[in-house]
Design a protein around this motif. Structure first.
Motif, PDB file in Angstrom:
ATOM      1  N   GLU A  11      -6.209  -5.046  -3.774  1.00  0.00           N
ATOM      2  CA  GLU A  11      -6.495  -4.168  -4.913  1.00  0.00           C
ATOM      3  C   GLU A  11      -5.333  -4.173  -5.910  1.00  0.00           C
ATOM      4  O   GLU A  11      -5.539  -4.155  -7.122  1.00  0.00           O
ATOM      5  CB  GLU A  11      -6.777  -2.741  -4.433  1.00  0.00           C
ATOM      6  CG  GLU A  11      -8.077  -2.602  -3.678  1.00  0.00           C
ATOM      7  CD  GLU A  11      -9.287  -3.010  -4.518  1.00  0.00           C
ATOM      8  OE1 GLU A  11      -9.391  -2.600  -5.687  1.00  0.00           O
ATOM      9  OE2 GLU A  11     -10.124  -3.768  -3.992  1.00  0.00           O
ATOM     10  N   GLU A  18       0.828  -1.212   0.000  1.00  0.00           N
ATOM     11  CA  GLU A  18       0.000   0.000   0.000  1.00  0.00           C
ATOM     12  C   GLU A  18       0.864   1.264   0.000  1.00  0.00           C
ATOM     13  O   GLU A  18       0.596   2.200  -0.750  1.00  0.00           O
ATOM     14  CB  GLU A  18      -0.956   0.008   1.191  1.00  0.00           C
ATOM     15  CG  GLU A  18      -1.939   1.164   1.124  1.00  0.00           C
ATOM     16  CD  GLU A  18      -3.083   1.024   2.111  1.00  0.00           C
ATOM     17  OE1 GLU A  18      -3.976   1.890   2.060  1.00  0.00           O
ATOM     18  OE2 GLU A  18      -3.107   0.075   2.913  1.00  0.00           O
ATOM     19  N   LYS A  27      -2.206   1.367  -2.947  1.00  0.00           N
ATOM     20  CA  LYS A  27      -3.444   0.613  -2.765  1.00  0.00           C
ATOM     21  C   LYS A  27      -3.137  -0.653  -1.983  1.00  0.00           C
ATOM     22  O   LYS A  27      -2.020  -1.154  -2.028  1.00  0.00           O
ATOM     23  CB  LYS A  27      -4.117   0.290  -4.094  1.00  0.00           C
ATOM     24  CG  LYS A  27      -3.250  -0.368  -5.141  1.00  0.00           C
ATOM     25  CD  LYS A  27      -4.002  -0.790  -6.395  1.00  0.00           C
ATOM     26  CE  LYS A  27      -4.198   0.342  -7.357  1.00  0.00           C
ATOM     27  NZ  LYS A  27      -4.785  -0.103  -8.618  1.00  0.00           N
TER      28      LYS A  27
END
Length: 143
Positions: A107, A98, A103
């Protein structure tokens, strides 16, 4: 100056993609990575040995990281999985993706933001169930 750089990057991506196809899609499983074995387990406390055993994942076709070809380019030392050296070790991927890619891991696996992973996953997309399995395995590796 830009044209040679573009040609180089394009060639590198095509080479990586072809390597992935040859070694992981067309001829998968011909060379299985070995699971690291620690011969010094006698010197560890039983609690440490149990913790390490809980993190070890068998390298087999039912292992999602092996089945989807992740270990062709990546190792996961947190699960004692040896793999390719082309990509980074995925032990801390659950925690770091992330911050690096903007993200969460799940994702990122649906829509990668890196060029190499976009081409790899684009050619072999993961189902929602497979994404869940990869996320759980990498979460376990990061613990």
């Amino acid at each position: 100056m830009k044209k040679p750089l573009i040609i180089f990057v394009t060639s590198a991506l095509i080479g990586l993609g072809l390597g992935y196809l040859v070694f992981d899609v067309i001829a998968p499983g011909q060379s299985q990575p070995e699971v690291a074995v620690n011969d010094k387990e006698d010197s560890k406390s039983s609690e440490e040995a149990t913790e390490e055993t809980d993190k070890t994942v068998a390298v087999s076709d039912d292992n999602i990281l092996q089945a989807k070809g992740c270990l062709g380019c990546h190792a996961v030392s947190g699960l004692n999985l040896e793999g390719g050296a082309t990509g980074p070790d995925l032990t801390q991927a659950f925690n770091n993706v992330e911050g690096k890619h903007g993200k969460p891991l799940a994702e990122f696996l649906k829509e990668p933001t890196s060029a190499v992973m976009s081409s790899v996953i684009g050619g072999n997309p993961l189902t929602d169930e497979e994404i869940s399995q990869v996320v759980e395995a990498l979460k376990k590796a990061a613990e």
